[in-house]
Design a protein around this motif. Structure first.
Motif, PDB file in Angstrom:
ATOM      1  N   THR A  25       0.855  -1.184   0.000  1.00 24.77           N
ATOM      2  CA  THR A  25       0.000   0.000   0.000  1.00 24.77           C
ATOM      3  C   THR A  25       0.890   1.233   0.000  1.00 24.77           C
ATOM      4  OG1 THR A  25      -1.692  -1.194   1.255  1.00 24.77           O
ATOM      5  CG2 THR A  25      -1.837   1.212   1.205  1.00 24.77           C
ATOM      6  N   ILE A  26       0.696   2.099  -0.985  1.00 34.64           N
ATOM      7  CA  ILE A  26       1.517   3.299  -1.129  1.00 34.64           C
ATOM      8  C   ILE A  26       0.616   4.516  -0.998  1.00 34.64           C
ATOM      9  CG2 ILE A  26       3.046   4.592  -2.657  1.00 34.64           C
ATOM     10  CD1 ILE A  26       3.827   1.910  -3.938  1.00 34.64           C
ATOM     11  N   THR A  27       0.977   5.422  -0.112  1.00 32.12           N
ATOM     12  CA  THR A  27       0.208   6.643   0.111  1.00 32.12           C
ATOM     13  C   THR A  27       1.151   7.841   0.123  1.00 32.12           C
ATOM     14  OG1 THR A  27       0.362   6.316   2.512  1.00 32.12           O
ATOM     15  CG2 THR A  27      -1.609   5.475   1.409  1.00 32.12           C
ATOM     16  N   PRO A  28       0.684   9.007  -0.309  1.00 28.61           N
ATOM     17  CA  PRO A  28       1.558  10.200  -0.303  1.00 28.61           C
ATOM     18  C   PRO A  28       1.713  10.759   1.098  1.00 28.61           C
ATOM     19  CG  PRO A  28      -0.625  10.766  -1.115  1.00 28.61           C
ATOM     20  CD  PRO A  28      -0.624   9.284  -0.924  1.00 28.61           C
ATOM     21  N   ASP A  29       2.836  11.387   1.350  1.00 28.38           N
ATOM     22  CA  ASP A  29       3.000  12.199   2.543  1.00 28.38           C
ATOM     23  C   ASP A  29       3.658  13.516   2.132  1.00 28.38           C
ATOM     24  OD1 ASP A  29       5.720  11.766   2.333  1.00 28.38           O
ATOM     25  OD2 ASP A  29       5.939  10.748   4.257  1.00 28.38           O
ATOM     26  N   ARG A  30       4.065  14.326   3.087  1.00 31.88           N
ATOM     27  CA  ARG A  30       4.491  15.687   2.782  1.00 31.88           C
ATOM     28  C   ARG A  30       5.715  15.753   1.877  1.00 31.88           C
ATOM     29  NH1 ARG A  30       7.673  19.530   5.368  1.00 31.88           N
ATOM     30  NH2 ARG A  30       8.173  18.048   7.029  1.00 31.88           N
ATOM     31  N   LYS A  31       6.659  14.822   2.030  1.00 33.45           N
ATOM     32  CA  LYS A  31       7.915  14.898   1.286  1.00 33.45           C
ATOM     33  C   LYS A  31       8.112  13.761   0.287  1.00 33.45           C
ATOM     34  CE  LYS A  31      10.474  17.371   4.894  1.00 33.45           C
ATOM     35  NZ  LYS A  31      11.691  17.359   5.760  1.00 33.45           N
ATOM     36  N   GLY A  32       7.178  12.852   0.217  1.00 31.56           N
ATOM     37  CA  GLY A  32       7.367  11.728  -0.696  1.00 31.56           C
ATOM     38  C   GLY A  32       6.227  10.738  -0.561  1.00 31.56           C
TER      39      GLY A  32
END
Length: 279
Positions: A192-199
């Protein structure tokens, strides 16, 4: 990102080390230059043998001074990645480095991945022309570390024999490689891949039997310029969960191809090599 360990010698001194690698019967030729740290690593090239498909199996054999270690292809936040340059080789279309299962080291709250005491590193060499002589020329940059890290450069020039018997030392190193997914009984690998603030954040859920009483995961993105943080790894029954963050080293937008992710589970009993996610 973690700060690099202190370096014991200046960059101008790093290239001063050239180790001579010699083998029996006069088949191997190398030169030796004055070394800054001659007692930290002793290196030999094991000449190996030709395989039925025409490729050649050889190995680098590194012996490290007590208390010192060197690093795996993915060294962790506290390590120095090895770099190989095979240019100048003749009748050498490709060289595959076949890594034995590494060990996890923890020091000052940081994790590194590599080897202590000695490393036999098998090399499978595919010739451009089968049956012809193979001239192997390489330059290997690596870190040798204890409380400090000392970068080293090994230069090798070798004429490989056209025959030869299988070397049990190389065979043992090949046998110590991580298990494949099928060998280890790996089932579904869900990423599972989710965005965060820096990547990006990555959560991998791997259905697999235990690899030992302790388990660490190393995750490789399969993409150049992408940094992967040391994963937090835990068990949920028959599922190993590894969570980490991914960052582009140049701050560029980041997309991850799940099929190129590579997860190595390092257990106290054995290691497992997992390539790609099922979902």
């Amino acid at each position: 990102m973690a700060k690099a360990p202190p370096v014991a010698i200046s960059l101008g001194m790093i290239r001063a080390l050239t180790l001579a690698l010699a083998a029996t019967l006069g088949l191997f030729q190398a030169t030796q230059a004055p070394a800054q740290s001659p007692d930290l690593v002793q290196a030999d090239l094991r000449p190996g043998w030709r395989l039925a498909d025409g490729s050649h199996m050889a190995a680098l054999h590194l012996r490290l001074a007590p208390g010192w270690k060197t690093y795996w292809r993915t060294p962790g936040d506290a390590g120095i990645p090895p770099v190989f340059n095979w240019s100048g080789s003749r009748n050498t279309a490709h060289v595959d480095v076949l890594w034995p299962a590494p060990h996890v080291f923890r020091q000052s709250g940081m994790r590194s991945v590599g080897y202590s005491r000695e490393l036999v590193l098998p090399l499978r060499i595919t010739p451009s022309a089968k049956g012809g002589p193979i001239e192997l020329h390489t330059e290997m940059d690596l870190g040798i570390c204890s409380d400090i890290c000392v970068p080293q450069t090994l230069r090798i020039s070798a004429s490989l024999p056209a025959s030869g018997r299988p070397d049990p030392v190389i065979a043992s190193a090949l046998a110590s490689a991580p298990f494949s997914e099928s060998e280890a009984g790996v089932g579904q690998v869900r990423c599972t891949i989710t965005p965060d603030r820096k990547g990006l954040r990555l959560r991998a859920e791997i259905d697999m039997p235990r690899a030992g009483s302790t388990e660490d995961a190393v995750i490789e993105s399969g993409q150049p310029g992408v940094w992967v943080k040391e994963p937090a790894t835990h068990r949920s029954g028959g599922t190993l969960v590894a969570e980490t963050k991914l960052r582009h080293l140049e701050g560029k937008p980041l997309m991850v191809d799940r099929s190129r992710l590579r997860i190595t589970v390092l257990g106290s009993d054995h290691a497992v090599d997992i390539k790609g996610c099922n979902s």
